[in-house]
Design a protein around this motif. Structure first.
Motif, PDB file in Angstrom:
ATOM      1  N   ALA A 131       0.821  -1.211   0.000  1.00  0.00           N
ATOM      2  CA  ALA A 131       0.000   0.000   0.000  1.00  0.00           C
ATOM      3  C   ALA A 131       0.846   1.248   0.000  1.00  0.00           C
ATOM      4  O   ALA A 131       0.531   2.237  -0.629  1.00  0.00           O
ATOM      5  CB  ALA A 131      -0.929  -0.015   1.218  1.00  0.00           C
ATOM      6  N   LYS A 132       1.980   1.152   0.723  1.00  0.00           N
ATOM      7  CA  LYS A 132       2.836   2.331   0.843  1.00  0.00           C
ATOM      8  C   LYS A 132       3.433   2.703  -0.505  1.00  0.00           C
ATOM      9  O   LYS A 132       3.408   3.845  -0.923  1.00  0.00           O
ATOM     10  CB  LYS A 132       3.951   2.043   1.840  1.00  0.00           C
ATOM     11  N   SER A 133       3.979   1.699  -1.216  1.00  0.00           N
ATOM     12  CA  SER A 133       4.614   1.994  -2.491  1.00  0.00           C
ATOM     13  C   SER A 133       3.598   2.468  -3.503  1.00  0.00           C
ATOM     14  O   SER A 133       3.864   3.342  -4.311  1.00  0.00           O
ATOM     15  CB  SER A 133       5.344   0.752  -3.009  1.00  0.00           C
ATOM     16  N   LYS A 134       2.386   1.903  -3.453  1.00  0.00           N
ATOM     17  CA  LYS A 134       1.341   2.340  -4.366  1.00  0.00           C
ATOM     18  C   LYS A 134       1.010   3.803  -4.136  1.00  0.00           C
ATOM     19  O   LYS A 134       0.858   4.580  -5.062  1.00  0.00           O
ATOM     20  CB  LYS A 134       0.087   1.481  -4.165  1.00  0.00           C
ATOM     21  N   ASN A 135       0.931   4.181  -2.874  1.00  0.00           N
ATOM     22  CA  ASN A 135       0.593   5.569  -2.579  1.00  0.00           C
ATOM     23  C   ASN A 135       1.662   6.525  -3.060  1.00  0.00           C
ATOM     24  O   ASN A 135       1.379   7.595  -3.559  1.00  0.00           O
ATOM     25  CB  ASN A 135       0.377   5.741  -1.076  1.00  0.00           C
ATOM     26  N   LYS A 136       2.935   6.102  -2.920  1.00  0.00           N
ATOM     27  CA  LYS A 136       4.022   6.967  -3.372  1.00  0.00           C
ATOM     28  C   LYS A 136       3.947   7.179  -4.867  1.00  0.00           C
ATOM     29  O   LYS A 136       4.156   8.285  -5.364  1.00  0.00           O
ATOM     30  CB  LYS A 136       5.369   6.360  -2.980  1.00  0.00           C
ATOM     31  N   SER A 137       3.633   6.112  -5.606  1.00  0.00           N
ATOM     32  CA  SER A 137       3.540   6.274  -7.051  1.00  0.00           C
ATOM     33  C   SER A 137       2.357   7.136  -7.412  1.00  0.00           C
ATOM     34  O   SER A 137       2.418   7.925  -8.353  1.00  0.00           O
ATOM     35  CB  SER A 137       3.420   4.902  -7.726  1.00  0.00           C
ATOM     36  N   ASP A 138       1.252   6.998  -6.652  1.00  0.00           N
ATOM     37  CA  ASP A 138       0.100   7.857  -6.888  1.00  0.00           C
ATOM     38  C   ASP A 138       0.480   9.309  -6.726  1.00  0.00           C
ATOM     39  O   ASP A 138       0.135  10.163  -7.528  1.00  0.00           O
ATOM     40  CB  ASP A 138      -1.030   7.522  -5.895  1.00  0.00           C
ATOM     41  N   LYS A 139       1.227   9.591  -5.654  1.00  0.00           N
ATOM     42  CA  LYS A 139       1.610  10.976  -5.387  1.00  0.00           C
ATOM     43  C   LYS A 139       2.507  11.520  -6.475  1.00  0.00           C
ATOM     44  O   LYS A 139       2.396  12.670  -6.876  1.00  0.00           O
ATOM     45  CB  LYS A 139       2.317  11.072  -4.028  1.00  0.00           C
ATOM     46  N   LYS A 140       3.416  10.666  -6.975  1.00  0.00           N
ATOM     47  CA  LYS A 140       4.307  11.136  -8.027  1.00  0.00           C
ATOM     48  C   LYS A 140       3.521  11.521  -9.259  1.00  0.00           C
ATOM     49  O   LYS A 140       3.778  12.546  -9.886  1.00  0.00           O
ATOM     50  CB  LYS A 140       5.322  10.048  -8.383  1.00  0.00           C
ATOM     51  N   SER A 141       2.544  10.688  -9.602  1.00  0.00           N
ATOM     52  CA  SER A 141       1.777  10.980 -10.797  1.00  0.00           C
ATOM     53  C   SER A 141       0.914  12.208 -10.606  1.00  0.00           C
ATOM     54  O   SER A 141       0.641  12.936 -11.541  1.00  0.00           O
ATOM     55  CB  SER A 141       0.889   9.782 -11.153  1.00  0.00           C
TER      56      SER A 141
ATOM     57  N   ASN B  89       1.511  14.868  -8.413  1.00  0.00           N
ATOM     58  CA  ASN B  89       2.234  16.101  -8.139  1.00  0.00           C
ATOM     59  C   ASN B  89       3.352  16.390  -9.119  1.00  0.00           C
ATOM     60  O   ASN B  89       3.943  17.455  -9.096  1.00  0.00           O
ATOM     61  CB  ASN B  89       2.830  16.055  -6.720  1.00  0.00           C
ATOM     62  N   GLY B  90       3.689  15.415  -9.946  1.00  0.00           N
ATOM     63  CA  GLY B  90       4.698  15.670 -10.964  1.00  0.00           C
ATOM     64  C   GLY B  90       6.106  15.450 -10.449  1.00  0.00           C
ATOM     65  O   GLY B  90       6.359  14.989  -9.337  1.00  0.00           O
ATOM     66  N   ALA B  91       7.055  15.837 -11.288  1.00  0.00           N
ATOM     67  CA  ALA B  91       8.459  15.557 -11.004  1.00  0.00           C
ATOM     68  C   ALA B  91       8.990  16.322  -9.819  1.00  0.00           C
ATOM     69  O   ALA B  91      10.013  15.963  -9.260  1.00  0.00           O
ATOM     70  CB  ALA B  91       9.296  15.879 -12.248  1.00  0.00           C
ATOM     71  N   ASN B  92       8.308  17.379  -9.398  1.00  0.00           N
ATOM     72  CA  ASN B  92       8.828  18.217  -8.323  1.00  0.00           C
ATOM     73  C   ASN B  92       8.567  17.644  -6.939  1.00  0.00           C
ATOM     74  O   ASN B  92       8.958  18.249  -5.952  1.00  0.00           O
ATOM     75  CB  ASN B  92       8.222  19.615  -8.413  1.00  0.00           C
ATOM     76  N   LEU B  93       7.847  16.500  -6.856  1.00  0.00           N
ATOM     77  CA  LEU B  93       7.558  15.953  -5.536  1.00  0.00           C
ATOM     78  C   LEU B  93       8.836  15.668  -4.767  1.00  0.00           C
ATOM     79  O   LEU B  93       8.946  15.969  -3.595  1.00  0.00           O
ATOM     80  CB  LEU B  93       6.719  14.679  -5.658  1.00  0.00           C
ATOM     81  N   GLY B  94       9.838  15.072  -5.427  1.00  0.00           N
ATOM     82  CA  GLY B  94      11.090  14.789  -4.757  1.00  0.00           C
ATOM     83  C   GLY B  94      11.717  16.050  -4.215  1.00  0.00           C
ATOM     84  O   GLY B  94      12.233  16.064  -3.097  1.00  0.00           O
ATOM     85  N   PHE B  95      11.648  17.131  -4.980  1.00  0.00           N
ATOM     86  CA  PHE B  95      12.177  18.414  -4.539  1.00  0.00           C
ATOM     87  C   PHE B  95      11.439  18.908  -3.301  1.00  0.00           C
ATOM     88  O   PHE B  95      12.046  19.367  -2.333  1.00  0.00           O
ATOM     89  CB  PHE B  95      12.044  19.424  -5.687  1.00  0.00           C
ATOM     90  N   GLU B  96      10.116  18.790  -3.311  1.00  0.00           N
ATOM     91  CA  GLU B  96       9.310  19.227  -2.164  1.00  0.00           C
ATOM     92  C   GLU B  96       9.658  18.421  -0.915  1.00  0.00           C
ATOM     93  O   GLU B  96       9.790  18.974   0.175  1.00  0.00           O
ATOM     94  CB  GLU B  96       7.818  19.092  -2.501  1.00  0.00           C
ATOM     95  N   GLN B  97       9.785  17.109  -1.087  1.00  0.00           N
ATOM     96  CA  GLN B  97      10.113  16.248   0.050  1.00  0.00           C
ATOM     97  C   GLN B  97      11.486  16.592   0.630  1.00  0.00           C
ATOM     98  O   GLN B  97      11.649  16.683   1.852  1.00  0.00           O
ATOM     99  CB  GLN B  97      10.084  14.785  -0.378  1.00  0.00           C
ATOM    100  N   LYS B  98      12.459  16.763  -0.258  1.00  0.00           N
ATOM    101  CA  LYS B  98      13.807  17.103   0.207  1.00  0.00           C
ATOM    102  C   LYS B  98      13.811  18.445   0.921  1.00  0.00           C
ATOM    103  O   LYS B  98      14.481  18.617   1.949  1.00  0.00           O
ATOM    104  CB  LYS B  98      14.767  17.142  -0.979  1.00  0.00           C
TER     105      LYS B  98
ATOM    106  N   PHE C 104       3.862  21.917   2.361  1.00  0.00           N
ATOM    107  CA  PHE C 104       4.277  22.218   3.728  1.00  0.00           C
ATOM    108  C   PHE C 104       3.073  22.309   4.668  1.00  0.00           C
ATOM    109  O   PHE C 104       3.152  21.882   5.826  1.00  0.00           O
ATOM    110  CB  PHE C 104       5.085  23.516   3.770  1.00  0.00           C
ATOM    111  N   LEU C 105       1.968  22.876   4.200  1.00  0.00           N
ATOM    112  CA  LEU C 105       0.764  22.928   5.028  1.00  0.00           C
ATOM    113  C   LEU C 105       0.368  21.514   5.463  1.00  0.00           C
ATOM    114  O   LEU C 105       0.055  21.269   6.633  1.00  0.00           O
ATOM    115  CB  LEU C 105      -0.393  23.572   4.262  1.00  0.00           C
ATOM    116  N   GLY C 106       0.379  20.593   4.507  1.00  0.00           N
ATOM    117  CA  GLY C 106       0.023  19.211   4.820  1.00  0.00           C
ATOM    118  C   GLY C 106       1.003  18.574   5.781  1.00  0.00           C
ATOM    119  O   GLY C 106       0.610  17.868   6.714  1.00  0.00           O
ATOM    120  N   GLN C 107       2.291  18.812   5.578  1.00  0.00           N
ATOM    121  CA  GLN C 107       3.309  18.231   6.453  1.00  0.00           C
ATOM    122  C   GLN C 107       3.219  18.798   7.870  1.00  0.00           C
ATOM    123  O   GLN C 107       3.388  18.065   8.853  1.00  0.00           O
ATOM    124  CB  GLN C 107       4.709  18.481   5.872  1.00  0.00           C
ATOM    125  N   PHE C 108       2.950  20.091   7.988  1.00  0.00           N
ATOM    126  CA  PHE C 108       2.807  20.676   9.327  1.00  0.00           C
ATOM    127  C   PHE C 108       1.556  20.147  10.017  1.00  0.00           C
ATOM    128  O   PHE C 108       1.553  19.936  11.236  1.00  0.00           O
ATOM    129  CB  PHE C 108       2.754  22.207   9.237  1.00  0.00           C
TER     130      PHE C 108
END
Length: 520
Positions: free
Chosen positions: A2-12, A14-23, A170-174
């Protein structure tokens, strides 16, 4: 899985910038040290906002420099383009150059004051306590350097809404970091998307009388743009009783370039309705669940309580009737409520619900899975109300209510939070729009175990309880030809899963009781 599926969902999604946002989040979170997330939130989000308006200003500044008769220091050149005027001392390049100075906190406070002074719409919105002793100035300088990497100062990055997405991320993470308190200003994005996809706010007045950080409005604007509409087709109205949260909403909308009339007063919507005469085409809201301290004893006689006086000890049906009072003749409201609102008969709530059903206002009810919210692990529901089910736009749905049981959908993003994927959101919305008779959504048929179009007689037979599980029936299984051994294996697996869910629930309850015991 479930975890990996959700990560792929998020990538699709939010686009390529998700990694940038996470970092970026991970780096920013390391810099907060021992500071509470609730305090650090305003430090970070205030700086992101300052970076955003400074970038937009600087881009226009460089453009004016190239024009022969333009003055890049003329304030009117910016206000005419709906760009915030940023005084010299408040520009990001100036602050970034002084980020390592021990006086950086004072310089930021002065910058925020100067921006508010030059831009009346931001008065009282920006945080101005960066100079406080408890805020480590070395870490503050490092945070400025980090945020300086967002947007990269070019038009392309801003056109992709990098800063806006970082702000929303960031709103979501906070909210996750703050837990229950965080949910007061943030509604899970998948829930907001579902509400918006259901009611489709293409054009008209959108209203949220408990708007938190403004996520409903941001998603509405995204919906309009995604479907080829114009931002100016929507008029945004909101109200928030928490001034700190109101500031977040103002910054969240400003960073998106969304114009809105968001009112703040400490009394709140029940006791000081800032938009008393507003009749909205679309209402989107996530009011506080089961609020027992809403001051109901002071509102025993109120014109909004057309369907019954709500109990003093629970504001659920006060909110429902507040929404109804603000609906335009062909308006539609979609909002989140605690599951108890669908079945409670305490303190007259059952009679109020029956009156609302008898008035044929209930269009659709959706049961959601648990763990979608930061405020509570419990499952909640979505209500959709409309004054006119047969408005000439869709098929005649009078005296019909659609029930959708979505409790089995979603996947875990971590140990305690669940998310609905874009595909699941679209599936639910398509069923609703097919039921409404929209040709592009296809024809509607009941889906056993998932959706059911019910008549008033069926609802009355269930004592006017609106829990979808009572109506949708049991999911059909195509397992008549399933070998006996395979069926036993499958049933044993399903039973083991139920036992596992039961153990997790027991642990959650034990943790909650232990926390209460420790607190006392």
């Amino acid at each position: 899985m479930a975890k990996s599926k959700n990560k792929s969902d998020k990538k699709s999604e939010n686009g390529a910038n998700l990694g940038f946002e996470q970092k970026l989040w991970q780096a920013a979170d390391k810099l907060r040290g021992s500071m509470d997330a609730s305090d650090y939130k305003h430090v970070v989000l205030g700086l992101i906002f300052l970076k955003y308006i400074s970038d937009a200003f600087q881009e226009h500044y460089e453009k004016l420099k190239k024009e022969p008769h333009a003055n890049p220091e003329d304030r009117d050149e910016y206000t005419g383009e709906n760009i915030f005027w940023v005084p010299k001392a408040a520009r990001w390049s100036n602050l970034e150059a002084k980020a390592k100075q021990p006086t950086i906190g004072k310089l930021i406070d002065e910058a925020m004051l100067a921006i508010e002074k030059e831009n009346p719409s931001l008065k009282g919105v920006l945080a101005k306590d960066y100079a406080r002793e408890s805020l480590d100035k070395h870490r503050l300088g490092e945070l400025i350097d980090l945020i300086g990497t967002i947007g990269l100062g070019d038009k392309e990055s801003r056109s992709k809404d990098v800063l806006g997405r970082v702000y929303e991320y960031f709103l979501g993470q906070f909210a996750a970091a703050e837990g229950k308190k965080g949910g007061q200003f943030y509604t899970a994005q998948c829930v907001v998307k579902l509400l918006v996809e259901m009611i489709e706010p293409y054009k008209g007045r959108v209203f949220d009388p408990c708007c938190g950080s403004g996520g409903m409005f941001v998603q509405s604007e995204k919906f309009v743009e995604a479907h080829g509409g114009r931002r100016t087709d929507l008029s945004i109205y909101g109200q928030e009783s928490n001034q700190t949260t109101w500031r977040l909403a103002q910054m969240n909308l400003a960073i998106r370039g969304i114009e809105a009339n968001i009112a703040w007063n400490s009394e709140g919507s029940f006791h000081n309705d800032a938009h008393r005469d507003l009749k909205a085409d679309f209402i989107l809201a996530n009011p506080p669940f089961n609020d027992s301290d809403w001051g109901g004893e002071r509102r025993r006689e109120d014109s909004r309580w057309k369907y019954g006086v709500p109990p003093v000890g629970n504001a659920n049906f006060a909110w429902v009737q507040h929404f109804i009072s603000h609906l335009a003749p062909s308006g539609i409201a979609g909002f989140v409520l605690a599951n108890g609102s669908m079945s409670s008969n305490q303190s007259g709530e059952g009679e109020i619900r029956k009156a609302i059903i008898d008035a044929d206002l209930v269009d659709c009810m959706i049961a959601l899975p648990g763990q979608l919210f930061y405020t509570t692990p419990i499952a909640v529901c979505l209500w959709f109300l409309t004054r006119n089910k047969s408005n000439g736009k869709f098929r005649d749905r009078r005296k019909q209510t659609l029930f959708i049981d979505a409790r089995k959908l979603g996947s875990l993003t971590d140990r305690v939070h669940r998310n609905l994927s874009s595909e699941e959101v679209s599936r639910i919305a398509r069923i609703y729009h097919a039921w409404r008779g929209e040709k592009e959504a296809g024809g509607y048929e009941d889906i056993p175990g998932f959706s059911k179009s019910a008549t008033p007689e069926e609802i009355a037979a269930h004592s006017f309880i609106l829990t979808p599980g009572r109506y949708v029936g049991v999911e059909e299984r195509q397992d008549e030809d399933e070998p006996f051994e395979e069926r036993i294996t499958r049933l044993k697996s399903e039973l083991d899963n139920q036992f596992e869910r039961s153990r997790k629930l027991e642990n959650l309850i034990s943790d909650a009781l232990r926390a209460i015991s420790d607190g006392s």
